[in-house]
Design a protein around this motif. Sequence first.
Motif, mmCIF file in Angstrom:
data_model
loop_
_atom_site.group_PDB
_atom_site.id
_atom_site.type_symbol
_atom_site.label_atom_id
_atom_site.label_comp_id
_atom_site.label_asym_id
_atom_site.label_seq_id
_atom_site.Cartn_x
_atom_site.Cartn_y
_atom_site.Cartn_z
ATOM 1 N N LEU A 66 15.983 5.099 11.859
ATOM 2 C CA LEU A 66 17.127 5.226 10.960
ATOM 3 C C LEU A 66 18.233 4.254 11.371
ATOM 4 N N GLU A 67 18.443 4.084 12.676
ATOM 5 C CA GLU A 67 19.451 3.107 13.127
ATOM 6 C C GLU A 67 19.067 1.704 12.668
ATOM 7 N N ALA A 68 17.785 1.369 12.809
ATOM 8 C CA ALA A 68 17.330 0.015 12.455
ATOM 9 C C ALA A 68 17.422 -0.225 10.951
ATOM 10 N N TYR A 69 17.072 0.771 10.156
ATOM 11 C CA TYR A 69 17.079 0.572 8.694
ATOM 12 C C TYR A 69 18.495 0.642 8.120
ATOM 13 N N ASN A 70 19.435 1.195 8.922
ATOM 14 C CA ASN A 70 20.823 1.327 8.495
ATOM 15 C C ASN A 70 21.556 0.013 8.751
ATOM 16 N N ASN A 71 21.133 -1.040 8.073
ATOM 17 C CA ASN A 71 21.737 -2.348 8.307
ATOM 18 C C ASN A 71 22.213 -2.928 6.993
ATOM 19 N N VAL A 72 23.430 -3.456 7.026
ATOM 20 C CA VAL A 72 24.053 -3.897 5.779
ATOM 21 C C VAL A 72 23.383 -5.135 5.188
ATOM 22 N N GLN A 73 22.763 -5.948 6.029
ATOM 23 C CA GLN A 73 22.121 -7.172 5.529
ATOM 24 C C GLN A 73 20.607 -7.005 5.365
ATOM 25 N N SER A 74 19.959 -6.635 6.482
ATOM 26 C CA SER A 74 18.499 -6.622 6.460
ATOM 27 C C SER A 74 17.932 -5.299 5.971
ATOM 28 N N GLY A 75 18.671 -4.219 6.141
ATOM 29 C CA GLY A 75 18.144 -2.884 5.860
ATOM 30 C C GLY A 75 18.458 -2.374 4.475
ATOM 31 N N VAL A 76 18.486 -1.056 4.356
ATOM 32 C CA VAL A 76 18.581 -0.440 3.025
ATOM 33 C C VAL A 76 19.850 -0.814 2.267
ATOM 34 N N TRP A 77 20.944 -1.115 2.994
ATOM 35 C CA TRP A 77 22.191 -1.424 2.280
ATOM 36 C C TRP A 77 22.176 -2.834 1.711
ATOM 37 N N GLY A 78 21.167 -3.616 2.044
ATOM 38 C CA GLY A 78 21.046 -4.960 1.462
ATOM 39 C C GLY A 78 20.522 -4.925 0.036
ATOM 40 N N CYS A 79 19.944 -3.814 -0.362
ATOM 41 C CA CYS A 79 19.380 -3.689 -1.718
ATOM 42 C C CYS A 79 20.497 -3.625 -2.745
ATOM 43 N N THR A 80 20.369 -4.379 -3.819
ATOM 44 C CA THR A 80 21.405 -4.395 -4.865
ATOM 45 C C THR A 80 21.082 -3.419 -6.001
ATOM 46 N N ARG A 81 20.035 -2.647 -5.844
ATOM 47 C CA ARG A 81 19.632 -1.635 -6.829
ATOM 48 C C ARG A 81 19.367 -2.247 -8.211
ATOM 49 N N CYS A 82 18.726 -3.409 -8.234
ATOM 50 C CA CYS A 82 18.460 -4.056 -9.524
ATOM 51 C C CYS A 82 17.313 -3.370 -10.274
ATOM 52 N N PHE A 83 16.517 -2.585 -9.590
ATOM 53 C CA PHE A 83 15.421 -1.810 -10.183
ATOM 54 C C PHE A 83 14.145 -2.618 -10.421
ATOM 55 N N ASN A 84 14.199 -3.932 -10.157
ATOM 56 C CA ASN A 84 13.014 -4.758 -10.457
ATOM 57 C C ASN A 84 11.768 -4.293 -9.713
ATOM 58 N N CYS A 85 11.935 -3.874 -8.455
ATOM 59 C CA CYS A 85 10.747 -3.497 -7.677
ATOM 60 C C CYS A 85 10.049 -2.293 -8.309
ATOM 61 N N ASN A 86 10.856 -1.333 -8.781
ATOM 62 C CA ASN A 86 10.242 -0.175 -9.446
ATOM 63 C C ASN A 86 9.521 -0.594 -10.725
ATOM 64 N N THR A 87 10.105 -1.547 -11.435
ATOM 65 C CA THR A 87 9.535 -1.973 -12.722
ATOM 66 C C THR A 87 8.209 -2.697 -12.544
ATOM 67 N N VAL A 88 8.122 -3.573 -11.539
ATOM 68 C CA VAL A 88 6.926 -4.423 -11.462
ATOM 69 C C VAL A 88 5.816 -3.853 -10.580
ATOM 70 N N CYS A 89 6.119 -2.883 -9.741
ATOM 71 C CA CYS A 89 5.086 -2.411 -8.802
ATOM 72 C C CYS A 89 3.863 -1.878 -9.560
ATOM 73 N N PRO A 90 2.688 -2.443 -9.324
ATOM 74 C CA PRO A 90 1.501 -2.005 -10.076
ATOM 75 C C PRO A 90 0.935 -0.677 -9.576
ATOM 76 N N MET A 91 1.425 -0.190 -8.433
ATOM 77 C CA MET A 91 0.871 1.027 -7.850
ATOM 78 C C MET A 91 1.830 2.207 -7.897
ATOM 79 N N ASP A 92 2.920 2.065 -8.617
ATOM 80 C CA ASP A 92 3.898 3.141 -8.747
ATOM 81 C C ASP A 92 4.446 3.615 -7.396
ATOM 82 N N VAL A 93 4.608 2.662 -6.484
ATOM 83 C CA VAL A 93 5.193 3.009 -5.183
ATOM 84 C C VAL A 93 6.691 3.301 -5.341
ATOM 85 N N ALA A 94 7.314 2.697 -6.372
ATOM 86 C CA ALA A 94 8.743 2.866 -6.640
ATOM 87 C C ALA A 94 9.576 2.594 -5.376
ATOM 88 N N PRO A 95 9.557 1.349 -4.884
ATOM 89 C CA PRO A 95 10.258 1.056 -3.629
ATOM 90 C C PRO A 95 11.740 1.435 -3.659
#
Length: 336
Positions: free
Chosen positions: A193-222
């Motif tokens: 959790l400490e490692a993923y809690n990173n403003v650049q490389s980790g979860v806070w770097g995501c801009t929530r554009c939703f593209n990954c959910n849209t294109v994933c062919p396996m419904d992983v919904a990243p």
Amino acid sequence: MQVIFKIKRQTLRQPSHEQTYTLDIEPGLTVLDALNQIKWYHDGTLAFRKNCRNTICGSCAMQINGRAALACQNSIRQELAQAIAPDTITIAPMGNMPVIRDLVVDMQGFWQNLGAVDPYVSAPARQLGEGEFLQSPRDREKLNQAGNCILCGACYSDCNAREVNPAFVGPHALAKAYRVLADSRDQARGDRLEAYNNVQSGVWGCTRCFNCNTVCPMDVAPLDRISQIKGAILETKTEDNTVAASALDRPLRHRLVLINLVKEGGWIDERKFGLRVLGNGFRDWRGLGSLIPLGARMLGRGKFPFRFHPSPARGVIRPLIEAVQSWRKGGSRVKS
Ligand code: SF4
Ligand code: SF4
Ligand code: FES
């Protein structure tokens, strides 16, 4: 039927060009079948990756009609239904990765970023000696969706955050990070959790554009998996223990302050919001200074809120938030 395939072609570090092939082809066949026909009967120089032809190996990801997809997944008929021109399918290599040749991209960065989240069950949990590590069906079920990832790269290709922030590890890596975090055998939850809690490389770097959910062919919904990691991080932090990393913890503090202010007043007291997020309770002078131009502009235009009027419903809102927070703390470690 006659279908036109416009394929973006290039070789390493050379400018790209578009090449057009017209095929007489069954619309029920896949785009990969069409590429095979081009390669076998029209132009043997066309380069692309493929293997299973059955949406299993993830090799044939490319951009089809402007978004990342597996060439072996959709039929030509389905692709034509979403094409701009009724008889034309455009094909290009995946984005966010250098092109080696035609539709073949260099996926080294993709794999390195996957490695960066340590995507294995932690080492102590693997040292079982003669024993077995049993999982209940319920624990195993939590891994199903994220575990479906075939590492095709489609989400990485279309990720807006990756495009502007080379430090961001990407949706595939964070989906896998969630997969390990949710694994009952893993014993490195705090460090993860400490490692993923990173403003650049980790979860806070995501801009929530939703593209990954849209294109994933396996419904992983990243994106959903990223939100679950964020939720798990929020459970471990309070506004006060975000002090140490100050500016690095701003995205996290932003959410914590927002929740706390809504708990206090029923809605957000904007005067306190900036002070507590950027000013970190008067501990971050640089952050406080960054508020001055905005505050001055608001004052100049008569928009500075000198008084705060709490919501009449705050007595209802607070117990609701507290109920959700205690449910999350008392429930399973990471909600599925
Ligand atoms: S999360 Fe989906 S799109 Fe991304 S690599 Fe895995 S299967 Fe492909
Ligand atoms: S939602 Fe986040 S991780 Fe997914 S593609 Fe957009 S920026 Fe990337
Ligand atoms: S060839 Fe394996 S997923 Fe398309």
